[in-house]
Design a protein around this motif. Structure first.
Motif, PDB file in Angstrom:
ATOM      1  N   ALA A  26       9.296 -53.867  65.621  1.00 38.73           N
ATOM      2  CA  ALA A  26       9.130 -52.541  66.210  1.00 38.73           C
ATOM      3  C   ALA A  26       7.865 -52.514  67.056  1.00 38.73           C
ATOM      4  N   SER A  27       7.960 -51.891  68.208  1.00 37.63           N
ATOM      5  CA  SER A  27       6.785 -51.676  69.045  1.00 37.63           C
ATOM      6  C   SER A  27       6.101 -50.380  68.635  1.00 37.63           C
ATOM      7  N   ASN A  28       4.870 -50.225  69.063  1.00 38.03           N
ATOM      8  CA  ASN A  28       4.110 -48.983  68.852  1.00 38.03           C
ATOM      9  C   ASN A  28       4.029 -48.626  67.369  1.00 38.03           C
ATOM     10  N   SER A  29       3.723 -49.614  66.545  1.00 33.77           N
ATOM     11  CA  SER A  29       3.742 -49.381  65.102  1.00 33.77           C
ATOM     12  C   SER A  29       2.331 -49.248  64.525  1.00 33.77           C
ATOM     13  N   ILE A  30       2.265 -48.476  63.453  1.00 35.35           N
ATOM     14  CA  ILE A  30       1.050 -48.336  62.639  1.00 35.35           C
ATOM     15  C   ILE A  30       1.426 -48.809  61.242  1.00 35.35           C
ATOM     16  N   GLY A  31       0.808 -49.875  60.784  1.00 36.80           N
ATOM     17  CA  GLY A  31       1.201 -50.470  59.516  1.00 36.80           C
ATOM     18  C   GLY A  31       0.054 -50.555  58.526  1.00 36.80           C
ATOM     19  N   TYR A  32       0.406 -50.571  57.264  1.00 38.35           N
ATOM     20  CA  TYR A  32      -0.577 -50.741  56.195  1.00 38.35           C
ATOM     21  C   TYR A  32      -0.042 -51.754  55.185  1.00 38.35           C
ATOM     22  N   PHE A  33      -0.914 -52.686  54.765  1.00 41.98           N
ATOM     23  CA  PHE A  33      -0.566 -53.700  53.771  1.00 41.98           C
ATOM     24  C   PHE A  33      -1.517 -53.575  52.582  1.00 41.98           C
ATOM     25  N   LEU A  34      -0.967 -53.641  51.382  1.00 42.85           N
ATOM     26  CA  LEU A  34      -1.784 -53.626  50.180  1.00 42.85           C
ATOM     27  C   LEU A  34      -2.689 -54.855  50.138  1.00 42.85           C
ATOM     28  N   PRO A  35      -3.838 -54.769  49.477  1.00 38.83           N
ATOM     29  CA  PRO A  35      -4.697 -55.959  49.328  1.00 38.83           C
ATOM     30  C   PRO A  35      -4.001 -57.024  48.495  1.00 38.83           C
ATOM     31  N   GLY A  36      -4.472 -58.252  48.627  1.00 37.11           N
ATOM     32  CA  GLY A  36      -3.796 -59.379  47.985  1.00 37.11           C
ATOM     33  C   GLY A  36      -4.286 -59.703  46.591  1.00 37.11           C
ATOM     34  N   ASN A  37      -4.981 -58.791  45.932  1.00 35.50           N
ATOM     35  CA  ASN A  37      -5.554 -59.080  44.609  1.00 35.50           C
ATOM     36  C   ASN A  37      -4.983 -58.154  43.544  1.00 35.50           C
ATOM     37  N   LEU A  38      -3.680 -57.871  43.630  1.00 35.91           N
ATOM     38  CA  LEU A  38      -3.054 -56.922  42.714  1.00 35.91           C
ATOM     39  C   LEU A  38      -2.159 -57.610  41.688  1.00 35.91           C
ATOM     40  N   GLY A  39      -2.504 -58.817  41.321  1.00 36.97           N
ATOM     41  CA  GLY A  39      -1.770 -59.518  40.279  1.00 36.97           C
ATOM     42  C   GLY A  39      -0.355 -59.894  40.657  1.00 36.97           C
ATOM     43  N   LEU A  89       9.320 -48.939  54.386  1.00 40.35           N
ATOM     44  CA  LEU A  89       8.497 -49.303  53.243  1.00 40.35           C
ATOM     45  C   LEU A  89       9.037 -50.571  52.604  1.00 40.35           C
ATOM     46  N   ARG A  90       8.145 -51.388  52.058  1.00 40.72           N
ATOM     47  CA  ARG A  90       8.555 -52.583  51.320  1.00 40.72           C
ATOM     48  C   ARG A  90       7.600 -52.806  50.162  1.00 40.72           C
ATOM     49  N   ALA A  91       8.129 -53.171  49.007  1.00 38.83           N
ATOM     50  CA  ALA A  91       7.314 -53.464  47.830  1.00 38.83           C
ATOM     51  C   ALA A  91       7.890 -54.677  47.128  1.00 38.83           C
ATOM     52  N   GLY A  92       7.015 -55.529  46.586  1.00 39.88           N
ATOM     53  CA  GLY A  92       7.497 -56.728  45.933  1.00 39.88           C
ATOM     54  C   GLY A  92       6.520 -57.273  44.916  1.00 39.88           C
ATOM     55  N   TYR A  93       6.969 -58.339  44.261  1.00 47.01           N
ATOM     56  CA  TYR A  93       6.162 -59.011  43.245  1.00 47.01           C
ATOM     57  C   TYR A  93       6.394 -60.507  43.369  1.00 47.01           C
ATOM     58  N   ALA A  94       5.315 -61.260  43.498  1.00 46.02           N
ATOM     59  CA  ALA A  94       5.390 -62.720  43.587  1.00 46.02           C
ATOM     60  C   ALA A  94       4.359 -63.318  42.651  1.00 46.02           C
ATOM     61  N   ASN A  95       4.831 -64.058  41.659  1.00 47.30           N
ATOM     62  CA  ASN A  95       3.932 -64.681  40.699  1.00 47.30           C
ATOM     63  C   ASN A  95       4.653 -65.857  40.049  1.00 47.30           C
ATOM     64  N   GLY A  96       4.043 -67.033  40.110  1.00 46.24           N
ATOM     65  CA  GLY A  96       4.686 -68.216  39.559  1.00 46.24           C
ATOM     66  C   GLY A  96       5.969 -68.531  40.299  1.00 46.24           C
ATOM     67  N   PRO A  97       7.053 -68.757  39.579  1.00 45.40           N
ATOM     68  CA  PRO A  97       8.308 -69.133  40.247  1.00 45.40           C
ATOM     69  C   PRO A  97       9.090 -67.950  40.805  1.00 45.40           C
ATOM     70  N   ILE A  98       8.616 -66.725  40.553  1.00 46.40           N
ATOM     71  CA  ILE A  98       9.394 -65.529  40.908  1.00 46.40           C
ATOM     72  C   ILE A  98       8.838 -64.853  42.146  1.00 46.40           C
ATOM     73  N   ASN A  99       9.735 -64.438  43.023  1.00 47.55           N
ATOM     74  CA  ASN A  99       9.390 -63.589  44.166  1.00 47.55           C
ATOM     75  C   ASN A  99      10.556 -62.640  44.388  1.00 47.55           C
ATOM     76  N   ALA A 100      10.292 -61.331  44.338  1.00 51.72           N
ATOM     77  CA  ALA A 100      11.347 -60.344  44.520  1.00 51.72           C
ATOM     78  C   ALA A 100      10.791 -59.144  45.258  1.00 51.72           C
ATOM     79  N   ALA A 101      11.615 -58.513  46.102  1.00 47.71           N
ATOM     80  CA  ALA A 101      11.145 -57.363  46.877  1.00 47.71           C
ATOM     81  C   ALA A 101      12.298 -56.453  47.243  1.00 47.71           C
ATOM     82  N   ILE A 102      11.963 -55.191  47.547  1.00 50.01           N
ATOM     83  CA  ILE A 102      12.928 -54.193  47.986  1.00 50.01           C
ATOM     84  C   ILE A 102      12.336 -53.460  49.187  1.00 50.01           C
TER      85      ILE A 102
END
Length: 348
Positions: free
Chosen positions: A161-174, A202-215
């Motif tokens: 998408a052009s003309n976007s304003i995005g926000y990403f969570l910090p990378g230290n949330l376990g 919006l997108r949210a996910g969890y990646a830890n060890g062998p698992i990575n999943a998102a919606i």
């Protein structure tokens, strides 16, 4: 003596400034011989991006102190088979696509980073795209690309998408990660199409060890009907192989709906990797529901960390009035199509 001391001080300050900032040139050149066959016609071509998307980019970061930094990312798509640039879209509306020259169509952003996360402005990937490409063994490149993308009803903002304003969570949330993005069509407020090309995702996910999943969820407003997309995906690393799957659904207000899924995996073999996937997508219509199924199998052989040879085969079946084909071939309604990619990728 005083002049020498001043010169040394200037050089030291300049060196400190250089140490706090950096700029990197990077890219990929991927050449592909592609062949497609269909019931109507076949096609043979030298193209690009059969394994990774060809690109030329510049990125940089400056340390602002106090745990904060500023960064930029300019990335242009390349058609190295003919020397042209990739197509871009200035305001998320299909009629405005342009290309041919060098345009930073893949990404053009500036960011502010800190303990709060990242605020990113410019043209960027949409949250609804990430699950389709991350959880596709073929990375949405080449003839093996998942049908949940190739057949998607998601419109111009399916990938970027052009003309976007995005926000990403910090990378230290376990292991938890997330992204929010608002993008604008930039039309006049008194026009009939004032909201055309506007969207929120919006997108949210969890990646830890062998698992990575998102919606992910998104809604983009168009004159032809608003499009809502939802998808989810996951990957599990077994050590001997990575298995992955995703599901995608697109709904057009007052129009057709589409949905599909992928299941596949990556299997390391010596210096290479076997890739395989089955994907399908169906469009719900008033009459028959066109469906396209794809089976893809590929192998990548790494000659080094930066250079790889690859080969991919895909078989496409059409049902209920669908007529898609692979690698530029043309096939009739409810007919099959086969596609082959053979190529070399070099990154720098």
């Amino acid at each position: 003596m005083k002049k020498s001391l001043i010169a040394l001080a200037v050089l030291a300050a300049s060196g400190a400034a250089m140490a706090q900032s950096s700029v990197t040139l990077f890219g990929v050149v991927d050449a592909t011989y592609a062949y497609g066959s269909g019931s109507v016609s076949n096609k043979s071509q030298l193209t690009n991006s059969g394994y990774n998307s060809s690109r030329l980019g510049f990125r940089g970061v400056e340390d602002l102190g106090g745990g904060m930094s500023a960064s930029f990312w300019l990335e242009a798509g390349l058609n190295n088979d003919n020397g042209t640039g990739g197509v871009t879209n200035t305001n998320n509306q299909a009629a405005t696509s342009t290309g041919g020259g060098l345009t930073f169509n893949r990404r053009s952003t500036v960011s502010l980073n800190g303990g709060f996360g990242e605020v990113r402005l410019g043209r960027d990937y949409t949250p609804q795209f990430w699950n389709l490409t991350v959880f596709d063994p073929f990375g949405t490149n080449g003839v093996g690309t998942t049908q949940t993308l190739n057949s998607s009803l998601g419109g111009p903002t399916t990938i970027r998408a052009s003309n976007s304003i995005g926000y990403f969570l910090p990378g230290n949330l376990g292991g938890f990660y997330g992204q929010a993005q608002y993008y604008m069509g930039e039309n006049n407020s008194n026009a009939a199409n004032k909201k055309d090309g506007n969207g929120l995702a919006l997108r949210a996910g969890y990646a830890n060890g062998p698992i990575n999943a998102a919606i992910a969820f998104s809604e983009t407003k168009f004159l032809t009907g608003n499009i809502k997309a939802v998808n989810l995906g996951g990957q599990y690393d077994l050590g001997v192989a990575k298995i992955m799957a995703h599901y995608n659904q697109d709904k057009i207000s007052g129009g057709n709906d589409g949905k599909g899924f992928l299941i596949g995996g990556l299997v390391p073999v010596g210096a290479g990797e076997v890739r395989l996937a089955y994907s399908t997508y169906k469009i719900d219509t008033v009459g028959a529901d066109p469906r396209t199924n794809k089976l893809a199998l590929g192998y990548v052989h790494n000659l080094s960390k930066r250079t790889a040879l690859y080969a991919t085969y895909a078989h496409l079946t059409n049902k209920n009035g669908a007529a898609q084909a692979l690698n530029g071939a043309v096939t009739g309604v409810n007919s099959n199509s086969n596609g082959y990619d053979f190529g070399i990728r070099h990154s720098f």
